[in-house]
Scaffold this motif. Sequence first.
Motif: not given
Length: 74
Positions: A34-39
Motif C-alpha cells: 500500500x505504501x509503495x502504490x499510494x504513498x
Amino acid sequence: MCDCRKAFRDYKANHERRITKAFSELSESQRELLKALYENGMSKQEYADAIGVSPSAISHRLETIRKKLKKVLR
C-alpha cells in the motif's frame, strides 16, 4: 463550543482509531504494498517488477487487502 463541533471531533477521532486498528491487522508486506502504490506513487507493474511477481499477483494481493480492511471496518 457547539455540540456539532464536539460531535464531529469525536466522530473523526473514532474514525482514525478504526483506520489505525484496521491497518494494524495487515501484514508488513501488505502495508509495504500500500505504501509503495499510494504513498510512493509506484504502478502495479513497477512494484511487481521490483519484487519479481506478475502484475496480476499484485492485483490479487490488493483485493485480499481490500477484503480484509472491509471486514475489519464493519
